[in-house]
Design a protein around this motif. Structure first.
Motif, short mmCIF file in Angstrom:
data_model
loop_
_atom_site.label_atom_id
_atom_site.label_comp_id
_atom_site.label_asym_id
_atom_site.label_seq_id
_atom_site.Cartn_x
_atom_site.Cartn_y
_atom_site.Cartn_z
N ALA A 195 0.82 -1.22 0.00
CA ALA A 195 0.00 0.00 0.00
C ALA A 195 0.85 1.26 0.00
CB ALA A 195 -0.95 -0.01 1.20
N GLY A 196 1.90 1.27 0.80
CA GLY A 196 2.75 2.46 0.88
C GLY A 196 3.44 2.75 -0.44
N ALA A 197 3.97 1.73 -1.08
CA ALA A 197 4.65 1.93 -2.37
C ALA A 197 3.66 2.40 -3.42
CB ALA A 197 5.33 0.63 -2.80
N CYS A 198 2.46 1.85 -3.41
CA CYS A 198 1.44 2.27 -4.38
C CYS A 198 1.04 3.72 -4.16
CB CYS A 198 0.22 1.36 -4.29
SG CYS A 198 0.55 -0.31 -4.87
N TYR A 199 0.84 4.08 -2.91
CA TYR A 199 0.47 5.46 -2.58
C TYR A 199 1.57 6.43 -3.00
CZ TYR A 199 -1.11 9.47 0.16
OH TYR A 199 -1.52 10.72 0.55
N GLU A 200 2.81 6.08 -2.71
CA GLU A 200 3.93 6.94 -3.10
C GLU A 200 4.02 7.09 -4.62
OE1 GLU A 200 8.73 6.85 -2.95
OE2 GLU A 200 7.70 6.31 -1.11
N ALA A 201 3.84 5.99 -5.34
CA ALA A 201 3.88 6.05 -6.80
C ALA A 201 2.75 6.93 -7.32
CB ALA A 201 3.77 4.64 -7.38
N MET A 202 1.57 6.81 -6.71
CA MET A 202 0.46 7.66 -7.14
C MET A 202 0.74 9.13 -6.85
SD MET A 202 -3.18 5.82 -6.48
CE MET A 202 -2.80 4.80 -5.07
N TRP B 88 -7.82 8.19 -3.79
CA TRP B 88 -7.64 6.88 -3.16
C TRP B 88 -7.66 7.01 -1.65
CZ3 TRP B 88 -2.85 4.00 -1.62
CH2 TRP B 88 -3.08 2.62 -1.55
N ARG B 89 -6.97 8.03 -1.14
CA ARG B 89 -6.94 8.24 0.31
C ARG B 89 -8.33 8.58 0.83
NH1 ARG B 89 -3.76 12.77 3.68
NH2 ARG B 89 -4.41 12.01 5.70
N ASP B 90 -9.07 9.44 0.11
CA ASP B 90 -10.44 9.79 0.51
C ASP B 90 -11.34 8.56 0.51
OD1 ASP B 90 -9.61 12.41 0.74
OD2 ASP B 90 -10.54 13.07 -1.14
N LEU B 91 -11.17 7.70 -0.47
CA LEU B 91 -11.95 6.47 -0.55
C LEU B 91 -11.67 5.58 0.66
CD1 LEU B 91 -13.93 4.82 -2.33
CD2 LEU B 91 -11.92 3.80 -3.39
N ALA B 92 -10.39 5.46 1.01
CA ALA B 92 -10.01 4.65 2.18
C ALA B 92 -10.61 5.25 3.45
CB ALA B 92 -8.49 4.56 2.29
N GLU B 93 -10.58 6.56 3.54
CA GLU B 93 -11.14 7.23 4.72
C GLU B 93 -12.65 6.99 4.81
OE1 GLU B 93 -10.99 11.60 4.81
OE2 GLU B 93 -10.05 11.34 6.77
N HIS C 279 -9.10 3.91 6.56
CA HIS C 279 -8.10 4.97 6.48
C HIS C 279 -6.99 4.81 7.52
CE1 HIS C 279 -6.72 9.24 7.00
NE2 HIS C 279 -6.56 9.05 5.72
N GLU C 280 -7.34 4.61 8.78
CA GLU C 280 -6.31 4.52 9.82
C GLU C 280 -5.39 3.32 9.61
OE1 GLU C 280 -4.98 6.48 12.19
OE2 GLU C 280 -6.30 7.94 11.23
N LEU C 281 -5.97 2.19 9.25
CA LEU C 281 -5.16 1.00 9.00
C LEU C 281 -4.22 1.24 7.82
CD1 LEU C 281 -4.45 -1.90 9.71
CD2 LEU C 281 -6.37 -2.64 8.29
N LEU C 282 -4.74 1.88 6.78
CA LEU C 282 -3.92 2.19 5.61
C LEU C 282 -2.79 3.14 5.99
CD1 LEU C 282 -3.48 2.03 2.53
CD2 LEU C 282 -5.06 3.95 2.30
N LEU C 283 -3.09 4.19 6.73
CA LEU C 283 -2.06 5.14 7.14
C LEU C 283 -1.01 4.47 8.02
CD1 LEU C 283 -4.11 8.37 7.95
CD2 LEU C 283 -2.65 7.94 5.98
N GLN C 284 -1.43 3.65 8.96
CA GLN C 284 -0.50 2.94 9.83
C GLN C 284 0.43 2.05 9.01
OE1 GLN C 284 -2.87 0.78 12.65
NE2 GLN C 284 -3.55 2.63 13.71
N THR C 285 -0.14 1.37 8.03
CA THR C 285 0.66 0.49 7.18
C THR C 285 1.68 1.28 6.39
OG1 THR C 285 -1.17 -1.06 6.99
CG2 THR C 285 0.55 -1.21 5.32
N MET C 286 1.23 2.40 5.79
CA MET C 286 2.15 3.21 5.00
C MET C 286 3.27 3.79 5.87
SD MET C 286 -0.25 4.95 2.08
CE MET C 286 -1.34 5.79 3.17
#
Length: 115
Positions: free
Chosen positions: A72-79, A90-95, A100-107
């Protein structure tokens, strides 16, 4: 900008197969996996692997990019680097989905800067 037909063809898989592939040196070729996929077979291409596909006959392909917690982190950075608007969507969709919190923690655990 508009491209010429010769520029379009030079960027095609067919051009690569006929003009570039024969010139791949032995060292590069030793690191390549070259095969023919037969009907009914599935090929998994890991995240981040460069690849080229040449259809030898009329074909229908189904592809999917998978984003999981492991990448997830690499994909977000590439985006963010390629299409900031898409990254924010993508971030708004996760939120909105409650992930959202799980995604942010992972990244963050993967060393990604999250804006």
């Amino acid at each position: 900008s508009a491209t010429s037909l010769s520029e379009d063809l030079a960027d095609s898989a067919s051009h690569w197969l006929h003009h570039c592939y024969p010139n791949v040196d032995e060292l590069a070729a030793s690191k390549c996996i070259d095969f023919v996929q037969h009907p009914g077979e599935t090929v998994y291409v890991p995240n981040g692997w460069w690849h080229n596909v040449v259809n030898l006959e009329f074909s229908i392909a189904v592809t999917q990019n998978f984003v999981g917690m492991h990448n997830a982190g690499a994909c977000y950075e590439a985006m963010l680097n390629h299409d900031c608007e898409l990254a924010m969507w993508w971030r708004d969709l996760a939120e909105a989905s409650g992930e959202h919190e799980l995604l942010l923690q992972t990244m963050r655990s993967q060393g990604q800067q999250v804006t």
